[in-house]
Design an enzyme around this catalytic site. Structure first.
Site, mmCIF file in Angstrom:
data_model
loop_
_atom_site.group_PDB
_atom_site.id
_atom_site.type_symbol
_atom_site.label_atom_id
_atom_site.label_comp_id
_atom_site.label_asym_id
_atom_site.label_seq_id
_atom_site.Cartn_x
_atom_site.Cartn_y
_atom_site.Cartn_z
ATOM 1 N N LYS A 34 0.831 -1.211 0.000
ATOM 2 C CA LYS A 34 0.000 0.000 0.000
ATOM 3 C C LYS A 34 0.867 1.265 0.000
ATOM 4 O O LYS A 34 0.546 2.261 0.626
ATOM 5 C CB LYS A 34 -0.904 0.037 1.243
ATOM 6 C CG LYS A 34 -1.726 -1.209 1.459
ATOM 7 C CD LYS A 34 -2.957 -1.218 0.611
ATOM 8 C CE LYS A 34 -3.836 -2.380 1.014
ATOM 9 N NZ LYS A 34 -4.612 -2.895 -0.071
ATOM 10 N N CYS A 35 1.970 1.216 -0.715
ATOM 11 C CA CYS A 35 2.963 2.288 -0.714
ATOM 12 C C CYS A 35 2.973 2.949 -2.084
ATOM 13 O O CYS A 35 2.630 2.320 -3.086
ATOM 14 C CB CYS A 35 4.331 1.651 -0.403
ATOM 15 S SG CYS A 35 5.764 2.726 -0.565
#
Length: 163
Positions: A34-35
Site C-alpha cells: 500500500k505504498c
C-alpha cells in the site's frame, strides 16, 4: 557469519535457507503493498522473469514498519501480490527491518552495506543485491526503479557464467 548462514520463513512457515541460493545472484527487497512505490513490484517481477533462468532470485520481505503500508497477514500477502502485481518471485514472512526486532538478514545487510542513513532502512523497497559468492554487492535506495538495477544484475550474473 556469511549470508549463506542466514535463514527466514516463508509466509506459510516453511524455512528459506539463504544457502539454497549459493551460486545465484539474490536481490533482496523490503516490500509493501500500500505504498507509493508499490508499482515497483511490476518491475521486480519483470527482472525476475528476464533473469531467473540465468541465476537471479528476487526475494521480497514484506514489512509493515513504514506507515503500516503492508497490512496483510502472512496468510494473505502472497495472494495480494500475485493478484494485484503478478508476483511469482518468492516472498518471506512479514519482518522488521529496523529496531529491536530487526530480522537477522537485515542486520547483516545493513552492517555490510550501510546507506545514506547509516544502518537504518529509510523506506519500503530498499534493495540489496547479493553476488553469487554470497557477498553483498550493492545497496539501492527505495526510489531506484527496478529497471535501473539491470546493469548491476548483469554484472553479478557474469560471475556465474564465467565460473
Amino acid at each position: 557469519m556469511s549470508f549463506y548462514d542466514l535463514s527466514i520463513y516463508d509466509p506459510a512457515g516453511n524455512p528459506i535457507n539463504m544457502s539454497d541460493f549459493n551460486g545465484k545472484a539474490v536481490l533482496i527487497v523490503n516490500t509493501a503493498t500500500k505504498c507509493g512505490l508499490t508499482p515497483q513490484f511490476d518491475g521486480l517481477e519483470s527482472l525476475y522473469q528476464k533473469y531467473k533462468d540465468q541465476g537471479l532470485i528476487v526475494l521480497g520481505f514484506p514489512c509493515n514498519q513504514f506507515l503500516s503500508q503492508s497490512p496483510e497477514s502472512n496468510e494473505t500477502v502472497v495472494e495480494v501480490c500475485r493478484i494485484n502485481h503478478g508476483v511469482t518471485f518468492p516472498l518471506t514472512e512479514k519482518i522488521d527491518v529496523n529496531g529491536a526486532d530487526t530480522h537477522p538478514i537485515f542486520v547483516y545487510l545493513k552492517k555490510k552495506l550501510g546507506g545514506m542513513l547509516g544502518s537504518t532502512i529509510k523506506w519500503n523497497f530498499t534493495k540489496f543485491l547479493i553476488a553469487p559468492d554470497g557477498k553483498p554487492y550493492k545497496r539501492f535506495s527505495p526510489k531506484t526503479e527496478p529497471e535501473d538495477l539491470e546493469a548491476d544484475i548483469i554484472e553479478v550474473l557474469k560471475s556465474i557464467h564465467n565460473a
